[in-house]
Design an enzyme around this catalytic site. Structure first.
Site, PDB file in Angstrom:
ATOM      1  N   ARG A  63       0.381  -1.478  -0.195  1.00 45.05           N
ATOM      2  CA  ARG A  63      -0.004   0.056   0.224  1.00 45.05           C
ATOM      3  C   ARG A  63       0.963   1.432   0.089  1.00 45.05           C
ATOM      4  O   ARG A  63       0.421   2.423  -0.421  1.00 45.05           O
ATOM      5  CB  ARG A  63      -0.733  -0.306   1.229  1.00 45.05           C
ATOM      6  CG  ARG A  63      -2.789  -0.598   0.760  1.00 45.05           C
ATOM      7  CD  ARG A  63      -3.058  -0.167   1.599  1.00 45.05           C
ATOM      8  NE  ARG A  63      -3.263  -0.370   3.570  1.00 45.05           N
ATOM      9  CZ  ARG A  63      -3.651  -1.352   4.293  1.00 45.05           C
ATOM     10  NH1 ARG A  63      -5.147  -0.879   4.017  1.00 45.05           N
ATOM     11  NH2 ARG A  63      -3.486  -2.135   5.214  1.00 45.05           N
ATOM     12  N   LYS A  89       1.987 -19.560   6.447  1.00 40.79           N
ATOM     13  CA  LYS A  89       1.730 -19.921   7.204  1.00 40.79           C
ATOM     14  C   LYS A  89       1.049 -18.559   7.807  1.00 40.79           C
ATOM     15  O   LYS A  89       1.701 -17.454   7.119  1.00 40.79           O
ATOM     16  CB  LYS A  89       1.954 -20.843   8.327  1.00 40.79           C
ATOM     17  CG  LYS A  89       3.425 -20.348   8.104  1.00 40.79           C
ATOM     18  CD  LYS A  89       4.154 -21.533  10.026  1.00 40.79           C
ATOM     19  CE  LYS A  89       3.603 -21.044  10.960  1.00 40.79           C
ATOM     20  NZ  LYS A  89       4.160 -19.767  11.553  1.00 40.79           N
ATOM     21  N   HIS A 114       8.633 -23.664   6.828  1.00 40.76           N
ATOM     22  CA  HIS A 114      10.245 -22.968   6.665  1.00 40.76           C
ATOM     23  C   HIS A 114      11.394 -24.071   7.251  1.00 40.76           C
ATOM     24  O   HIS A 114      12.515 -24.063   7.023  1.00 40.76           O
ATOM     25  CB  HIS A 114      10.302 -21.321   6.844  1.00 40.76           C
ATOM     26  CG  HIS A 114      10.377 -21.085   8.806  1.00 40.76           C
ATOM     27  ND1 HIS A 114       9.197 -20.767   9.460  1.00 40.76           N
ATOM     28  CD2 HIS A 114      11.764 -21.071   8.836  1.00 40.76           C
ATOM     29  CE1 HIS A 114       9.803 -20.691  10.158  1.00 40.76           C
ATOM     30  NE2 HIS A 114      11.569 -20.721  10.315  1.00 40.76           N
ATOM     31  N   LYS A 165      14.926 -26.083   6.498  1.00 38.20           N
ATOM     32  CA  LYS A 165      16.481 -26.225   7.011  1.00 38.20           C
ATOM     33  C   LYS A 165      17.153 -27.185   7.032  1.00 38.20           C
ATOM     34  O   LYS A 165      16.738 -27.892   7.178  1.00 38.20           O
ATOM     35  CB  LYS A 165      16.315 -25.766   8.572  1.00 38.20           C
ATOM     36  CG  LYS A 165      15.566 -24.918   9.647  1.00 38.20           C
ATOM     37  CD  LYS A 165      14.745 -24.503  10.647  1.00 38.20           C
ATOM     38  CE  LYS A 165      14.054 -23.637  11.041  1.00 38.20           C
ATOM     39  NZ  LYS A 165      14.454 -22.292  11.237  1.00 38.20           N
ATOM     40  N   GLU A 224      11.884 -20.769  22.619  1.00 43.90           N
ATOM     41  CA  GLU A 224      12.677 -19.088  22.285  1.00 43.90           C
ATOM     42  C   GLU A 224      12.810 -18.460  22.550  1.00 43.90           C
ATOM     43  O   GLU A 224      11.782 -18.943  24.144  1.00 43.90           O
ATOM     44  CB  GLU A 224      11.456 -18.281  21.290  1.00 43.90           C
ATOM     45  CG  GLU A 224      11.660 -19.387  19.843  1.00 43.90           C
ATOM     46  CD  GLU A 224       9.971 -18.433  19.037  1.00 43.90           C
ATOM     47  OE1 GLU A 224      10.972 -18.416  17.461  1.00 43.90           O
ATOM     48  OE2 GLU A 224       9.240 -18.113  19.046  1.00 43.90           O
ATOM     49  N   ASP A 283       0.563 -21.626  15.905  1.00 45.05           N
ATOM     50  CA  ASP A 283       1.873 -20.731  15.113  1.00 45.05           C
ATOM     51  C   ASP A 283       2.820 -21.577  14.780  1.00 45.05           C
ATOM     52  O   ASP A 283       2.885 -21.556  13.332  1.00 45.05           O
ATOM     53  CB  ASP A 283       2.096 -20.026  16.434  1.00 45.05           C
ATOM     54  CG  ASP A 283       3.014 -18.764  15.862  1.00 45.05           C
ATOM     55  OD1 ASP A 283       3.073 -18.538  14.160  1.00 45.05           O
ATOM     56  OD2 ASP A 283       4.470 -18.267  16.144  1.00 45.05           O
ATOM     57  N   HIS A 306       5.395 -26.602  11.904  1.00 49.27           N
ATOM     58  CA  HIS A 306       7.075 -26.739  12.107  1.00 49.27           C
ATOM     59  C   HIS A 306       6.641 -28.709  13.172  1.00 49.27           C
ATOM     60  O   HIS A 306       7.454 -29.088  12.556  1.00 49.27           O
ATOM     61  CB  HIS A 306       7.544 -25.731  13.161  1.00 49.27           C
ATOM     62  CG  HIS A 306       6.910 -24.068  11.816  1.00 49.27           C
ATOM     63  ND1 HIS A 306       7.324 -24.260  10.711  1.00 49.27           N
ATOM     64  CD2 HIS A 306       7.450 -23.527  12.604  1.00 49.27           C
ATOM     65  CE1 HIS A 306       7.375 -22.517  11.089  1.00 49.27           C
ATOM     66  NE2 HIS A 306       7.543 -22.487  11.747  1.00 49.27           N
ATOM     67  N   LYS A 331       7.344 -19.000  23.750  1.00 49.77           N
ATOM     68  CA  LYS A 331       8.116 -17.629  24.012  1.00 49.77           C
ATOM     69  C   LYS A 331       8.303 -17.937  25.774  1.00 49.77           C
ATOM     70  O   LYS A 331       8.428 -18.091  26.689  1.00 49.77           O
ATOM     71  CB  LYS A 331       7.257 -17.330  23.605  1.00 49.77           C
ATOM     72  CG  LYS A 331       6.408 -16.851  22.401  1.00 49.77           C
ATOM     73  CD  LYS A 331       7.111 -16.340  21.097  1.00 49.77           C
ATOM     74  CE  LYS A 331       6.493 -16.702  19.823  1.00 49.77           C
ATOM     75  NZ  LYS A 331       7.162 -17.021  18.344  1.00 49.77           N
TER      76      LYS A 331
HETATM   77  C1  BG6 Z   1       7.628 -18.734  12.946  1.00 47.53           C
HETATM   78  C2  BG6 Z   1       6.298 -18.864  13.975  1.00 47.53           C
HETATM   79  O1  BG6 Z   1       6.786 -19.636  11.649  1.00 47.53           O
HETATM   80  O2  BG6 Z   1       8.562 -19.291  13.297  1.00 47.53           O
HETATM   81  C3  BG6 Z   1       7.308 -17.347  14.815  1.00 47.53           C
HETATM   82  O3  BG6 Z   1       5.544 -17.598  13.270  1.00 47.53           O
HETATM   83  C4  BG6 Z   1       8.807 -17.832  15.373  1.00 47.53           C
HETATM   84  O4  BG6 Z   1       6.345 -17.507  15.984  1.00 47.53           O
HETATM   85  C5  BG6 Z   1       9.628 -18.584  14.470  1.00 47.53           C
HETATM   86  O5  BG6 Z   1       8.958 -17.008  15.992  1.00 47.53           O
HETATM   87  C6  BG6 Z   1      10.619 -19.194  14.266  1.00 47.53           C
HETATM   88  O6  BG6 Z   1      11.247 -19.761  13.504  1.00 47.53           O
HETATM   89  P1  BG6 Z   1      12.281 -20.085  13.141  1.00 47.53           P
HETATM   90  O7  BG6 Z   1      13.235 -20.059  11.947  1.00 47.53           O
HETATM   91  O8  BG6 Z   1      13.679 -18.669  14.088  1.00 47.53           O
HETATM   92  O9  BG6 Z   1      12.859 -21.371  13.790  1.00 47.53           O
END
Ligand code: BG6
Length: 509
Positions: A63, A170, A200, A204, A238, A257, A262, A360
Site C-alpha cells: 500500500r 502460514k 520454513h 532448514k 524461543e 503458530d 513446524h 516463548k
Molecule cells: C514462525 C513463527 O513460523 O517461526 C514464529 O510464526 C517463530 O512465531 C518462528 O518465532 C521461528 O522460526 P525460527 O526459524 O527462528 O525457528
C-alpha cells in the site's frame, strides 16, 4: 549435428548447483517483517550464489506510495542488514535492474492493472519468459481478493511453455474448516502442483539432515521403533516474547503458530517409514500416513498443558508479562506455551509417546528432536555404580547449535566402577566448512525451479489441523487463564506434571 555431452556431468548428480530459469517473483506483503528479515535477503543470497538467472525480476506490491527506487532502497537495506552472504556491488547492481514496485490495494482494479503492466514490461525487458511466482506473505483474509484480482487481470494465464505458481505463507487457516476454505479459494486459480505452501522448517538443513541420518545409515534403523525408544521429545523453545507481533499472535497462540506446522512436520519426519524416493509424491505419502495415525490421547486435561509468560528475567534483564505487551487484550487467554502428547497408532510406534512443546520466553532458544531410549533390560552393576547413568538418547539438534548428539553411559576413570552420562557429538560447524543456506534461500529456489518435495501438501495441512483442533477447542472451553510461568523459565508446572504422569521428565536442552 551431435550435441556435446559432458561425460563428467551426470544428470542425476544432485550435488550440481541448480539454477533457476528466467522468471518474475512478485511479493505481496512486501513491507512486512518476514519480507525484510527473510525473503529479500534470501533473494539476494541466491543471486550472490549465482543461482538466479540474468532474466530475473522482483516485484513488490504494497500500500505504500513508493517509486521503484524507494523500494529498491528498502531491499538494499534489508539485504545489508540480514543477508547471509557478503554484500557485492556487482551482484546488487544486476539484481537492481529487475526490481520494481507497484503501489496498490487488494480491492483496487487499477492497482492490479498496474501490476499486470509491470510484469508484462519485465517479461519483455528482462526476458523473464512469462514465468511468474506470486508470493502471498499476507494474512489469509487477503487471499481471496488477491486471487480474484489475479484472475480478473489475466495474471495467471498459461501459454505454451510458461509457468505460474503461488507461494503461501502460514497460517493455513486457524482450524480445519478455515484451512479447507482457504484451499478452495486458492485452487480456483491454481492446480495443486502450482501451489507451494511454505513451512520454513522443511527448508532448514538440519531438518533435511533428519532424512540423511535416518535413511543414509544402517545403524539407526534397527533401534528406531518401540522396541528401543521409550519416548520422543520435540522441543521448539524461543528466548524472546512476541515483540511487535501481538496483532498476529494474540488470539492465535503458539499451538496454531508452530505446532500445527513446524512441530508436526518434525514429528512426521521422525516417525515416517522410508519413502521409495524423495520425489514429492513419495515423501508426502509417508508423512501423510504418520499424520493420519497420530492423535492426542483423550483426556486433554492430562495430556496437554498450556501457559502464558509472566514478567521475569531474560538475558539478565527484567521483561514484562504477556498481558502487558502492547496490543494484547488485558484478559487474553492466548497461550505462549503449549505442550501435548501425541501417540502414533501404528506398529512401529504403538506405546511410544511423542511429547511436543513450544514456547516463548524460555531460558534458551533451541529446537531439537530427542529420541529417548529404554533402559537396558538388565544392568550387571550395583545400584550405586549406575546412579548417574541417564537415559540413552539421540538428539537431532535443529538449531541453533546444529548437529547430532548421542548420550550414553561411560566409565568414570578410577579404580571403582562408576558410570556417568557422556555425549558423542557431531556439529555442523566442526565438520563442514560451508555455512548452511537459510531455509528461505532453499525454499524460494525450489519454488522457482518448481521442485515440490519440501512443501507440505494441503492434505498434510488438513491432517495436522485434525490433530490439533480438538485440543484447541478443549482449551477454549476452559474458564481459567492459561497457567502463568515466569519469563526465562522452562514453562508451567502443569507441563512438568504432564510428563511425570507418564514417568518421564522434560530434557533441559
Ligand atoms: C514462525 C513463527 O513460523 O517461526 C514464529 O510464526 C517463530 O512465531 C518462528 O518465532 C521461528 O522460526 P525460527 O526459524 O527462528 O525457528
Amino acid at each position: 549435428m551431435n550435441t556435446y555431452v559432458n561425460p563428467l556431468r551426470d544428470p542425476l548428480d544432485r550435488r550440481l548447483p541448480r539454477i533457476a530459469g528466467p522468471c518474475v517473483l512478485v511479493i505481496f506483503g512486501v513491507t512486512g517483517d518476514l519480507s525484510r528479515k527473510k525473503l529479500m535477503p534470501a533473494v539476494y543470497d541466491l543471486a550472490n550464489r549465482g543461482l538466479l538467472p540474468p532474466g530475473f525480476g522482483l516485484v513488490g506490491f504494497a500500500r505504500r506510495d513508493w517509486a521503484d527506487q524507494d523500494f529498491a532502497k528498502v531491499v538494499h537495506d534489508a539485504v545489508k542488514e540480514n543477508a547471509r552472504t557478503p554484500f557485492r556491488e556487482e551482484v546488487w547492481q544486476q539484481l537492481l535492474e529487475g526490481i520494481r514496485f507497484v503501489p496498490g490495494r487488494f480491492d483496487d482494479d487499477e492497482s492490479f492493472e498496474r501490476l499486470r503492466r509491470t510484469i508484462q514490461d519485465l517479461d519483455t525487458e528482462r526476458g523473464t519468459g512469462g514465468n511468474h511466482a506470486f508470493y502471498l506473505s499476507i494474512p489469509p483474509s487477503g487471499f481471496e481478493p488477491v486471487m480474484t484480482q489475479l484472475r480478473r487481470h489475466g495474471l495467471t494465464e498459461r501459454t505454451e511453455g510458461n509457468w505460474n505458481r503461488v507461494v503461501i505463507e502460514k497460517p493455513f487457516g486457524h482450524d480445519l474448516a478455515s484451512a479447507r476454505e482457504l484451499n478452495d479459494v486458492v485452487s480456483v486459480l491454481f492446480d495443486p502442483h502450482e501451489v507451494f505452501r511454505i513451512d520454513h522448517y522443511l527448508g532448514k538443513e538440519t531438518v533435511q539432515n533428519m532424512l540423511a541420518l535416518r535413511f543414509a545409515n544402517q545403524m539407526f534403523e534397527p533401534i528406531w521403533n518401540n522396541h528401543y525408544v521409550s519416548h520422543v521429545e520435540i522441543t521448539m523453545a524461543e528466548d524472546f516474547g512476541i515483540g511487535g507481533r501481538a496483532g498476529y499472535f494474540d488470539g492465535i497462540g503458539i499451538a496454531r503458530d508452530v505446532i500445527q506446522n513446524h512441530l508436526l512436520q518434525l514429528l512426521a519426519l521422525t516417525a515416517m517409514e522410508e519413502p521409495t524416493s524423495f520425489e514429492a509424491g513419495q515423501l508426502r505419502a509417508e508423512k501423510k500416513k504418520v499424520l493420519a495415525a497420530a492423535r492426542v490421547p483423550d483426556r486433554y486435561d492430562l495430556h496437554t498443558a498450556r501457559g502464558q509468560y509472566a514478567a521475569g528475567w531474560q538475558g539478565g534483564r527484567p521483561v514484562i508479562g504477556y498481558l502487558e505487551e502492547d496490543g494484547v487484550a488485558h484478559d487474553s487467554r492466548t497461550e505462549t506455551f503449549a505442550a501435548m502428547r501425541v501417540d502414533v497408532d501404528n506398529r512401529r510406534w504403538a506405546g511410544v509417546p511423542f511429547f511436543l512443546r513450544s514456547a516463548k520466553r524460555m531460558p534458551r532458544r533451541v529446537t531439537e528432536v530427542a529420541l529417548a531410549f529404554k533402559r537396558a533390560p538388565h544392568l550387571p552393576f550395583t545400584a550405586t555404580d549406575t546412579a548417574e547413568l541417564g537415559t540413552n538418547a539421540l538428539v537431532m539438534r535443529i538449531q541453533p547449535d546444529e548437529g547430532v548428539t548421542l548420550r550414553f553411559g561411560a566409565k568414570v576413570p578410577g579404580t571403582q566402577m562408576e558410570i556417568r552420562e557422556v555425549s558423542m557429538d557431531f556439529g555442523y560447524g566442526g565438520s563442514f566448512t560451508e555455512s548452511s543456506p537459510e531455509a528461505y534461500e532453499r525454499l524460494i529456489l525450489d519454488v522457482l525451479l518448481g521442485d515440490p518435495p519440501l512443501f507440505p501438501q494441503h492434505e498434510e495441512v488438513e491432517l495436522s489441523w485434525r490433530i490439533l483442533d480438538p485440543v484447541i477447542e478443549y482449551w477454549a472451553g476452559l474458564e481459567e487463564q492459561p497457567e502463568q510461568y515466569d519469563s526465562g523459565t522452562w514453562g508451567p508446572a502443569s507441563a512438568h506434571d504432564m510428563l511425570a504422569r507418564d514417568g518421564f521428565s522434560w530434557r533441559r536442552p
